[in-house]
Design an enzyme around this catalytic site. Sequence first.
Site, PDB file in Angstrom:
ATOM      1  N   LYS A   1      45.771  29.033  34.188  1.00  0.00           N
ATOM      2  CA  LYS A   1      46.117  28.565  35.540  1.00  0.00           C
ATOM      3  C   LYS A   1      46.307  27.066  35.448  1.00  0.00           C
ATOM      4  CE  LYS A   1      42.123  30.310  36.961  1.00  0.00           C
ATOM      5  NZ  LYS A   1      42.018  30.941  38.260  1.00  0.00           N
ATOM      6  N   ARG A   2      46.852  26.453  36.520  1.00  0.00           N
ATOM      7  CA  ARG A   2      46.949  25.003  36.516  1.00  0.00           C
ATOM      8  C   ARG A   2      45.569  24.382  36.255  1.00  0.00           C
ATOM      9  NH1 ARG A   2      52.049  22.578  37.777  1.00  0.00           N
ATOM     10  NH2 ARG A   2      50.807  20.673  37.808  1.00  0.00           N
TER      11      ARG A   2
ATOM     12  N   THR B   1      46.250  34.425  42.267  1.00  0.00           N
ATOM     13  CA  THR B   1      47.082  35.620  42.061  1.00  0.00           C
ATOM     14  C   THR B   1      47.008  36.063  40.598  1.00  0.00           C
ATOM     15  OG1 THR B   1      48.936  34.064  41.898  1.00  0.00           O
ATOM     16  CG2 THR B   1      48.726  35.313  43.942  1.00  0.00           C
TER      17      THR B   1
ATOM     18  N   HIS C   1      48.537  27.428  52.223  1.00  0.00           N
ATOM     19  CA  HIS C   1      48.110  27.865  50.881  1.00  0.00           C
ATOM     20  C   HIS C   1      46.932  27.094  50.320  1.00  0.00           C
ATOM     21  CE1 HIS C   1      51.523  30.562  49.837  1.00  0.00           C
ATOM     22  NE2 HIS C   1      52.168  29.805  50.720  1.00  0.00           N
TER      23      HIS C   1
ATOM     24  N   LYS D   1      46.723  39.844  38.451  1.00  0.00           N
ATOM     25  CA  LYS D   1      47.495  40.247  37.271  1.00  0.00           C
ATOM     26  C   LYS D   1      46.555  40.705  36.158  1.00  0.00           C
ATOM     27  CE  LYS D   1      50.791  36.818  38.808  1.00  0.00           C
ATOM     28  NZ  LYS D   1      51.162  35.389  38.711  1.00  0.00           N
TER      29      LYS D   1
END
Length: 838
Positions: free
Chosen positions: A564-565, A672, A373, A676
């Site tokens: 996001k992070r 991802t 990943h 969305k």
Amino acid sequence: MQTDVANQTSNITVEDDRTGLSIETLKRAFADNLFYIQGKLAILANFTDYYMALSYTTRDRLLQRWLQTLKVYHEQDIKTVYYLSAEFLMGRHLGNSLINLDLYESIAQAVKESGLDLTEILEQEPDPGLGNGGLGRLAACFLDSLATLEIPAMGYGIRYEFGIFNQSIQHGWQVEIPDKWLRCGNPWEVVRYESTVQVKFGGHTEIYNDDRGRPHTRWIPSFTVEGIPHDTPVPGYQTNTVNTLRLWKAEAGEDFNFQAFNSGDYDGAVATKIKSETISKVLYPNDNTPQGRQLRLEQQFFFVSCSLQDIIRRHLKKYGRLDNLPEHAAVQLNDTHPAISIAEMMRLLVDEHGLFWDEAWRITQSTFAYTNHTLMPEALEKWGVPLFESLLPRHLEIIYEINHRFLQDVQTWYPDDEELLARLSIIEENGGKQVRMANLATVGSHAVNGVAALHTELLKQDVLSDFYKLWPEKFNNKTNGVTPRRWVLLANPALSELISEKIGGTWLKHLDELRKLESFVDDSDFRQRWRQIKQANKQKLADYIMAHNCVEVDVNSIFDIQVKRIHEYKRQHLDLLHIIALYLRIKQNPHIQMTPRTFIFGGKAAPGYFMAKLIIKAINAVADVVNRDPDVHGRLKVVFLANFSASLGQLIYPAADLSEQISTAGKEASGTGNMKFTMNGALTIGTLDGANIEIREEVGEENFFLFGLTAAEVEKMKTDGYKPRDYYESNEELRHVLDRLAMGYFSPGDKDLFKPLVDSLLNHDDYMLLADYQAYADCQDKVGEAYKDVEQWTTMSILNVARSGKFSSDRTIKEYCDEIWHVKPVNVELEPYDPAKA
Ligand code: Z2T
């Protein structure tokens, strides 16, 4: 389920309270659960009670399908997918279960007739945050798709008592608060004490001879922990299949009972109990940067050993032999967190079940597959050999044996290439010896995949290139996807209804059908409703922002969102530099014409990641200045939403006009969130990174705001010698922006506060913000212009949704099923539940 067998045999003429689906029955079941489960009279109940009662009402209706699925899997000859993951970010269960059971409308009605509002009750559920970000949420989307596609599958992980911390913002800084998600009980789990597993740690190994005089190795552990399975149902959408997520809780093992009751060493016994239970206490809050702590390795081995023992036990009970395990089990390793599986499977097969090494290795290799990943070199997991030796002495021996045999093979294929051997070795010899988990996973698996086309190419050419040369056939791409059930139907009901009205409801299982929306792109009524829905979603988010941040935002402004992070490679601070530039343009020319914007950020920083926390502080500091300055006159607002989560995502994605996907090319494996946003009608401003590339390919380059260096250009610039200061010196606007930050303009009480941020950009800029700055600012100018053309923007928004079908996790999972796991759907027929016969 009008009248079922149960009702006939017991002569009850009404529906069964636990399975019936009529509004009247649902109302009665809800009231009944309030009384008997929560122990509350309706007039004294609070919202938590309502939530619990409704969850049990829903759970009852899941159980029949769940148990029937288990029965079918038990009876039939099937192959099962086991998804091993240290993280599952499931999101709230209640709304999703109602959606997947097709119960949402009836329950909403039943609740309404009871004088309550369903959406308010849904908000009571604690969001189970057993993951950090993309990797954990991907696991959850995959489980949803597996169940929807009727694939026998089970998720295996850890039941953390504390999930990802709750983030609060105090004086602009992130503050971490423990996530006590189990405080009010968890109606979604069933504890299966009877399937408890023993996990061994520490100690030493010794050789012994069996009764035929053959030598074997025995592991004498110093410590045993019990794994208690906690099962959560995973319902598919509009199918009878309900799969299982099995999470392991660590408890004190046999030695605790022994110590406590036989030796009288109560202090020692309590210490043992605490040490055992610590293993599943808390999720490590790191995304894309591992923490080499012993407890983390203990967590990894704990859930791996529990899960593999569980798989083997179930397989042996059914088939009585292990040689055919790969025909019935496909085990997917979600990154290297469960990579110790390779050694543990070998140990179980060889030491505990007496198989020969070669046969055990064949079984292992054909059972496991590994997903990578990340390309971030510092994120590749390595464990020091001394730690490994003290915690898992037998596994270290097994890894050395695997490595020895592997390197011997390499030597016959590529004689006399010492450097190649050193790079391929599972053991890194430079500095202190370390076990390279990605190498172990790659050697022990029959398939290795990346999560987007570019990422897989870079794996093959860069991070794992030596392995690619050995085994090109092992490598394959599986571009990520997300479930449209949670991320469109549940999150954006108004848009979903409009879509279903136009093209029918089957798009939710066949997302490519969204293409049919293209024929409505010129339908003015449809276009108007499209805009109205976006506007209403923006209003809901605006209300939330008012309630939580006390900032008033203009729903006619561009909602420009980055959630996001927080990570330097994701470049939230590039977004911020541009915001400062816009602000300075206004200060320089107060009458400047500018499309109004609301910049919205959300995301957690790893608690030990100084620069990420400073970026959060910087966003809030800039927000304070910009939002208060009367000169800005409604043209800019900056908002940092605290505690971004799956549930907050469900509010945010549908409200976005612009999705920020601005990572340094070659750094974001897939992303991802980008998918969305697209599915909910936002346009993307993004780099050629991860799945952005494929999103742009699908929606069309004219419907995507592209900027920035390519991955190849980034690499070339680095090797040619990148000098960020050159950009500072030659770009006036950029210079002013960085100067203001460095001068303390946004931190009057502490002028040096943002120096480390600016210094890092000027002196290193590992993620090339300065190289990409002007391209980004120019691209944002185009966005501002484009938004003024409402009709054109509407067309682009519709086309983004219509062409987002590829990014359903159903498509991703079909590819895994066909090309890696070789598994097929299994139909589950419902049988009426008859307590009289049970
Ligand atoms: C994570 O969320 C991701 C990668 C990791 O590498 C670790 C974590 Cl916790 C070890 C993310 C990627 O950053 C993201 O690009 C990708 O979309 C996501 O995994 C799912 O594949």
